[in-house]
Motif scaffolding. Sequence first.
Motif, PDB file in Angstrom:
ATOM      1  N   GLU A 174       0.831  -1.212   0.000  1.00 29.55           N
ATOM      2  CA  GLU A 174       0.000   0.000   0.000  1.00 29.55           C
ATOM      3  C   GLU A 174       0.861   1.256   0.000  1.00 29.55           C
ATOM      4  OE1 GLU A 174      -0.285  -2.553   1.972  1.00 29.55           O
ATOM      5  OE2 GLU A 174      -2.349  -3.326   1.875  1.00 29.55           O
ATOM      6  N   GLU A 175       1.938   1.228   0.783  1.00 30.96           N
ATOM      7  CA  GLU A 175       2.825   2.392   0.883  1.00 30.96           C
ATOM      8  C   GLU A 175       3.482   2.720  -0.449  1.00 30.96           C
ATOM      9  OE1 GLU A 175       5.732   2.014   3.928  1.00 30.96           O
ATOM     10  OE2 GLU A 175       4.326   2.464   5.559  1.00 30.96           O
ATOM     11  N   ILE A 176       3.980   1.701  -1.130  1.00 29.21           N
ATOM     12  CA  ILE A 176       4.691   1.961  -2.372  1.00 29.21           C
ATOM     13  C   ILE A 176       3.728   2.397  -3.479  1.00 29.21           C
ATOM     14  CG2 ILE A 176       4.683  -0.339  -3.477  1.00 29.21           C
ATOM     15  CD1 ILE A 176       7.745   0.122  -3.893  1.00 29.21           C
ATOM     16  N   LYS A 177       2.505   1.855  -3.450  1.00 32.99           N
ATOM     17  CA  LYS A 177       1.513   2.289  -4.435  1.00 32.99           C
ATOM     18  C   LYS A 177       1.073   3.725  -4.169  1.00 32.99           C
ATOM     19  CE  LYS A 177      -0.460  -2.016  -6.137  1.00 32.99           C
ATOM     20  NZ  LYS A 177      -1.696  -2.792  -6.387  1.00 32.99           N
ATOM     21  N   SER A 178       0.998   4.080  -2.903  1.00 33.00           N
ATOM     22  CA  SER A 178       0.645   5.453  -2.535  1.00 33.00           C
ATOM     23  C   SER A 178       1.733   6.424  -2.975  1.00 33.00           C
ATOM     24  CB  SER A 178       0.434   5.547  -1.024  1.00 33.00           C
ATOM     25  OG  SER A 178       0.190   6.881  -0.632  1.00 33.00           O
TER      26      SER A 178
ATOM     27  N   GLY B 141      10.355  -7.214   6.492  1.00 31.34           N
ATOM     28  CA  GLY B 141       8.927  -7.078   6.765  1.00 31.34           C
ATOM     29  C   GLY B 141       8.071  -6.757   5.561  1.00 31.34           C
ATOM     30  N   ASP B 142       8.686  -6.519   4.400  1.00 34.09           N
ATOM     31  CA  ASP B 142       7.931  -6.108   3.209  1.00 34.09           C
ATOM     32  C   ASP B 142       7.462  -7.320   2.406  1.00 34.09           C
ATOM     33  OD1 ASP B 142       8.501  -3.605   4.081  1.00 34.09           O
ATOM     34  OD2 ASP B 142       9.725  -3.003   2.386  1.00 34.09           O
ATOM     35  N   VAL B 143       6.753  -8.195   3.078  1.00 27.30           N
ATOM     36  CA  VAL B 143       6.346  -9.465   2.470  1.00 27.30           C
ATOM     37  C   VAL B 143       5.259  -9.271   1.409  1.00 27.30           C
ATOM     38  CG1 VAL B 143       5.320 -11.731   2.932  1.00 27.30           C
ATOM     39  CG2 VAL B 143       7.005 -10.773   4.511  1.00 27.30           C
ATOM     40  N   LYS B 144       4.312  -8.379   1.675  1.00 29.03           N
ATOM     41  CA  LYS B 144       3.234  -8.147   0.700  1.00 29.03           C
ATOM     42  C   LYS B 144       3.787  -7.613  -0.623  1.00 29.03           C
ATOM     43  CE  LYS B 144      -0.741  -7.413   3.764  1.00 29.03           C
ATOM     44  NZ  LYS B 144      -1.792  -6.442   4.184  1.00 29.03           N
ATOM     45  N   LEU B 145       4.738  -6.710  -0.536  1.00 28.44           N
ATOM     46  CA  LEU B 145       5.362  -6.173  -1.743  1.00 28.44           C
ATOM     47  C   LEU B 145       6.132  -7.273  -2.456  1.00 28.44           C
ATOM     48  CD1 LEU B 145       6.187  -3.884  -3.619  1.00 28.44           C
ATOM     49  CD2 LEU B 145       8.001  -3.273  -1.997  1.00 28.44           C
ATOM     50  N   ARG B 146       6.888  -8.062  -1.704  1.00 26.67           N
ATOM     51  CA  ARG B 146       7.629  -9.178  -2.293  1.00 26.67           C
ATOM     52  C   ARG B 146       6.694 -10.160  -2.995  1.00 26.67           C
ATOM     53  NH1 ARG B 146       9.574 -13.709   0.517  1.00 26.67           N
ATOM     54  NH2 ARG B 146       7.435 -13.795   1.343  1.00 26.67           N
ATOM     55  N   ASN B 147       5.585 -10.481  -2.340  1.00 26.06           N
ATOM     56  CA  ASN B 147       4.635 -11.439  -2.910  1.00 26.06           C
ATOM     57  C   ASN B 147       4.011 -10.920  -4.201  1.00 26.06           C
ATOM     58  OD1 ASN B 147       5.151 -13.111  -0.757  1.00 26.06           O
ATOM     59  ND2 ASN B 147       3.230 -12.714   0.308  1.00 26.06           N
TER      60      ASN B 147
END
Length: 271
Positions: free
Chosen positions: A35-39, A233-239
């Motif tokens: 969410e952070e990187i998309k924002s 901790g950036d698992v969602k981005l990695r996935n």
Amino acid sequence: MKKIFVKLCAVLMMVSTLAILSSCDKGKKGDNSLEEIKSRGIMIMGLDDSFPPLGFRDENNKIVGYDVDLAFEVASRLGLTLKLQPIDWAAKEQELNTKKIDCIWNGFTMTEERKEAMAFTKPYLDNAQVAVVQGDSTISSLADLAGKTVGVQAGSSAWDAINADEKFAGSLKEIVEFEENITALNDLGIGNLDAVVMDQVVAGYMIKNSAKSYKMLSDGLANEEYGVAFRKGDVKLRNEVQKILEQMQADGTVKGISEKWFGEDLSVIGR
């Protein structure tokens, strides 16, 4: 006094409750890396810009390469702008942990130690550490490097591979560290080194495209796999990046990029 004590207890209970609620709220939020990187709208890719054909500068000083093409396509499908950030390869982990970059994506070898410290995608390319010598060298094996001077990029998995083989490392006259593989190969070309240990993927490309004559020794030091690394901790981005890479593999995009840079499909995504 009793009233003051009761009020104090009430205040402490309120503070404690708020702390618990805050902790629960953080727990619910958890990993918001995607969410952070998309924002933000930008993904910052840390790379060594002298690592052909994965990431390097062309004749116009533009950063190009296999990993660069993959990353631009992934960023596009994420709706992000990709920013290429050349980094000191010896300080790559620090660059990632201090959030100067969002990922390390440039022929980054997956080791057990690194997997403990970072969140990696699944492997996308196979590799090995090999020794490169001059084309007319009489050196034909790793054993022939005993008593010789070998160059290596500082902070690289080539350095790790040399030191992991105590017998081989101990047999060498000297190990000379360089900031870049290109500089090491130049020193090899003028006779300051007897060999350079480096990534097979890079060595093959540089031997093919160099004006000087080099050759790889047939016996390698270590087999490896490349992955894209994110903060632990950036698992969602990695996935999400992993999912898009698999989509690109399925629709033929990765095959096209691989053939562009290697002349064949070397991708191991999804295999």
